[in-house]
Write a protein that holds these residues in place. Structure first.
Motif: not given
Length: 216
Positions: A84-93
């Motif tokens: 889940d991206g938690d609002g910042d999908p690039a960072s979570r990726r």
């Protein structure tokens, strides 16, 4: 002479049970939908597999992802890694998926992987198609779905509210699976995160094809 066929089977590493329940049937619909126009009449798609690190599952998430892929390496042709991206999908990726892929490639250099990162939660992908809600709530239901589901601050809460307002007192046990089986792919394609996922999944299909001797 037998005709060469493209063989596809996805392994899915997801965060939780409900994510598996939604994404496994969705993959089983999406892979044939993408493979058929790319390789018409020459593709075979097996049911996707839930994967996890074999017990005892220890270590960081990256190590568990790598162990899960290694455990199912001979059974799957590509691997979908969800977070889940938690609002910042690039960072979570970068933090939750890329290290696992890098670790997997140390043991399996040719592994084909696809990140799956909704902007916040996978439930946003369940808020795009009123027809599925009418299956649950009745043909006359008019669910108040958000115009931009991936902008919802809490998609789980929104999903619960829509169901409650439609008269549902208790969620069905297999709610996420139903949405994975029924949600419109065309409706999902309005979501930027799904567009990215689908594009990368199509690229993965091409990579698998090349590994199986197809040109292009």
């Amino acid at each position: 002479m037998s005709r060469k066929r493209l063989y596809l089977r996805a392994g899915l590493y997801a965060e939780g049970r409900s994510d598996y329940d939604f994404l496994l049937p969705l993959l089983d619909r999406l892979l044939p939908a993408l493979a058929s126009p790319l390789f018409p009449g020459t593709n075979e798609v097996e049911a996707s597999l839930p994967i996890d690190a074999p017990p005892p599952a220890q270590g960081e998430r990256a190590e568990r992802i790598a162990a899960a892929i290694a455990d199912r390496w001979t059974e799957c042709t590509l691997f979908v890694i969800h977070a889940d991206g938690d609002g910042d999908p690039a960072s979570r990726r970068r933090s939750s998926i890329d290290p696992g892929i890098e670790a997997a490639r140390r043991a399996c250099p040719d592994v084909v992987t696809v990140p799956c990162v909704p902007v916040r939660e996978i439930e946003a992908w369940m808020l795009v198609d009123g027809e599925v809600f009418r299956t649950l709530l009745g043909s006359g239901a008019q669910p108040a779905l958000p115009a931009e589901p991936e902008r919802e601050a809490d998609p789980k809460l929104t999903l619960g509210r829509v169901l409650k307002e439609g008269g549902m007192r208790r969620r069905p046990e297999h709610l996420h699976r139903l949405f994975g089986e029924e949600v419109s792919l065309e409706a999902l394609r309005r979501l930027p995160a799904f567009q990215l996922f689908e594009a990368e999944l199509a690229g993965a299909i091409h990579a698998v094809a090349r590994s199986q001797g197809w040109s292009g």
